[in-house]
Motif scaffolding. Sequence first.
Motif, PDB file in Angstrom:
ATOM      1  N   SER A 134       0.870  -1.171   0.000  1.00  9.96           N
ATOM      2  CA  SER A 134       0.000   0.000   0.000  1.00  9.96           C
ATOM      3  C   SER A 134       0.907   1.220   0.000  1.00  9.96           C
ATOM      4  O   SER A 134       2.023   1.159   0.498  1.00  9.96           O
ATOM      5  CB  SER A 134      -0.904   0.011   1.237  1.00  9.96           C
ATOM      6  OG  SER A 134      -1.743  -1.127   1.254  1.00  9.96           O
ATOM      7  N   CYS A 238      -6.514  -3.224  -1.481  1.00 14.60           N
ATOM      8  CA  CYS A 238      -6.848  -3.773  -0.161  1.00 14.60           C
ATOM      9  C   CYS A 238      -6.357  -5.212  -0.013  1.00 14.60           C
ATOM     10  O   CYS A 238      -6.897  -5.998   0.781  1.00 14.60           O
ATOM     11  CB  CYS A 238      -8.351  -3.743   0.109  1.00 14.60           C
ATOM     12  SG  CYS A 238      -9.136  -2.120  -0.083  1.00 14.60           S
ATOM     13  N   HIS A 288      -7.848   6.866  -1.700  1.00 12.77           N
ATOM     14  CA  HIS A 288      -7.245   5.653  -1.142  1.00 12.77           C
ATOM     15  C   HIS A 288      -7.807   5.362   0.254  1.00 12.77           C
ATOM     16  O   HIS A 288      -8.147   4.225   0.581  1.00 12.77           O
ATOM     17  CB  HIS A 288      -5.723   5.810  -1.052  1.00 12.77           C
ATOM     18  CG  HIS A 288      -5.015   5.538  -2.341  1.00 12.77           C
ATOM     19  ND1 HIS A 288      -4.409   6.522  -3.077  1.00 12.77           N
ATOM     20  CD2 HIS A 288      -4.812   4.385  -3.020  1.00 12.77           C
ATOM     21  CE1 HIS A 288      -3.868   5.992  -4.156  1.00 12.77           C
ATOM     22  NE2 HIS A 288      -4.101   4.695  -4.151  1.00 12.77           N
ATOM     23  N   TYR A 292     -10.090   2.050   1.056  1.00 15.29           N
ATOM     24  CA  TYR A 292      -9.510   1.046   1.957  1.00 15.29           C
ATOM     25  C   TYR A 292     -10.345   0.882   3.219  1.00 15.29           C
ATOM     26  O   TYR A 292     -10.660  -0.250   3.630  1.00 15.29           O
ATOM     27  CB  TYR A 292      -8.083   1.444   2.322  1.00 15.29           C
ATOM     28  CG  TYR A 292      -7.346   0.406   3.134  1.00 15.29           C
ATOM     29  CD1 TYR A 292      -6.617  -0.609   2.505  1.00 15.29           C
ATOM     30  CD2 TYR A 292      -7.361   0.432   4.527  1.00 15.29           C
ATOM     31  CE1 TYR A 292      -5.940  -1.562   3.248  1.00 15.29           C
ATOM     32  CE2 TYR A 292      -6.686  -0.516   5.277  1.00 15.29           C
ATOM     33  CZ  TYR A 292      -5.973  -1.513   4.626  1.00 15.29           C
ATOM     34  OH  TYR A 292      -5.299  -2.465   5.372  1.00 15.29           O
ATOM     35  N   THR A 296     -12.421  -2.537   4.227  1.00 17.19           N
ATOM     36  CA  THR A 296     -11.665  -3.352   5.183  1.00 17.19           C
ATOM     37  C   THR A 296     -12.053  -3.108   6.627  1.00 17.19           C
ATOM     38  O   THR A 296     -11.858  -3.985   7.481  1.00 17.19           O
ATOM     39  CB  THR A 296     -10.155  -3.089   5.056  1.00 17.19           C
ATOM     40  OG1 THR A 296      -9.856  -1.779   5.529  1.00 17.19           O
ATOM     41  CG2 THR A 296      -9.700  -3.240   3.602  1.00 17.19           C
ATOM     42  N   TRP A 300      -6.384   3.038   7.013  1.00 16.33           N
ATOM     43  CA  TRP A 300      -5.375   3.092   5.954  1.00 16.33           C
ATOM     44  C   TRP A 300      -4.129   3.808   6.471  1.00 16.33           C
ATOM     45  O   TRP A 300      -4.197   4.899   7.026  1.00 16.33           O
ATOM     46  CB  TRP A 300      -5.949   3.826   4.754  1.00 16.33           C
ATOM     47  CG  TRP A 300      -5.015   3.954   3.586  1.00 16.33           C
ATOM     48  CD1 TRP A 300      -4.565   2.947   2.790  1.00 16.33           C
ATOM     49  CD2 TRP A 300      -4.461   5.160   3.055  1.00 16.33           C
ATOM     50  NE1 TRP A 300      -3.755   3.449   1.804  1.00 16.33           N
ATOM     51  CE2 TRP A 300      -3.673   4.804   1.948  1.00 16.33           C
ATOM     52  CE3 TRP A 300      -4.554   6.504   3.414  1.00 16.33           C
ATOM     53  CZ2 TRP A 300      -2.977   5.743   1.189  1.00 16.33           C
ATOM     54  CZ3 TRP A 300      -3.864   7.448   2.664  1.00 16.33           C
ATOM     55  CH2 TRP A 300      -3.085   7.064   1.570  1.00 16.33           C
TER      56      TRP A 300
END
Length: 336
Positions: A134, A238, A288, A292, A296, A300
């Motif tokens: 990432s 992810c 982003h 993410y 999830t 992040w």
Amino acid sequence: MSENINQEIYTELANRIYDLDGEVYRVLGSSLGRTFTGNRDTTIRTLSMLMYTKPDGHLLRSELALISNMARTIKDDAERSRLMTEYDEILKAIEKLPDMFGKTDIIDAERVALNLAARREKISEDDHLVICISRTQGSAGNDIGFELADNLRINYYDVEIFDQVLKRLEAEKDAVQDKENFTEFNKYGKKTHESLRTKLKELNRYHGLSKQDAVFFNMSDLICDLARTEDCLIMGRCADAILKNNHIPHISIFISAPFQVRTQHVMDVRNMDMKEAVRFLKKMDKQHKKYYEFYTGEKWGKPENYDLCINSANYGIKETIDVIKRLLNQQTVQHN
């Protein structure tokens, strides 16, 4: 009876520590001073207490470090070796004491089971080296990922490649355009431009899922399939959270750099002026983060979620790759 025996051991070790400090001071002279300046009896009682008082174990470690730091400055090789040998023997004896420093590890067994680097073992033919990267926009994360994969001779996947792979698997074009859907990711916003008829049509087409959710789950299946069947490096998507949730071993890395450095990098790479670069970075970082965290439930860029977080600006592309390769360990990366 056992308590008395332990007390005798504590007292014996405390005396050895006190005597070692005195010897180091004697050999060095008075320029650096002694670690223990109180009288012998009081110091022995204090050291003994530190050895059986678990919360204060770090204080004993600090005292020992002061002595060893001074001992290492002794110029005479024989004297330095003699005193450091005694120091090492004392340290080994202390480490054998119950509940002493180093006895209580910090470990998350579930995460370690998924971390190939933490296993410290050579990968078998049935295992695969899977690296998930990432990164913040402008940190050269993609360049680092591509070159790292090339160095390790493993397959590299980013959003563009995933789109092509899914197309070749004959998935529907509209359902697999992950790059398009990531760029326009708006799960938190209202889709005022979509009619009810359009929404119902989309839900029917993707088996009750929104188009964005369908894209994500298609991508998740592909990531899991790849991780189970080949060595690979996956950029974003992810992948770290997806593999963790599916109990598939992998190594997760987060690459970032200071905002001003990333701004300059974007200006150089994309021929943007500063205002354009700043606007671009803020937009992409926000995208982003939203993407993410929505899919999830994790934060992040939060260090606890990764095996390694690295500031690429401190090393540059080549050196960052070397740092990551050292983490992987030669036993883990010997792939042809």
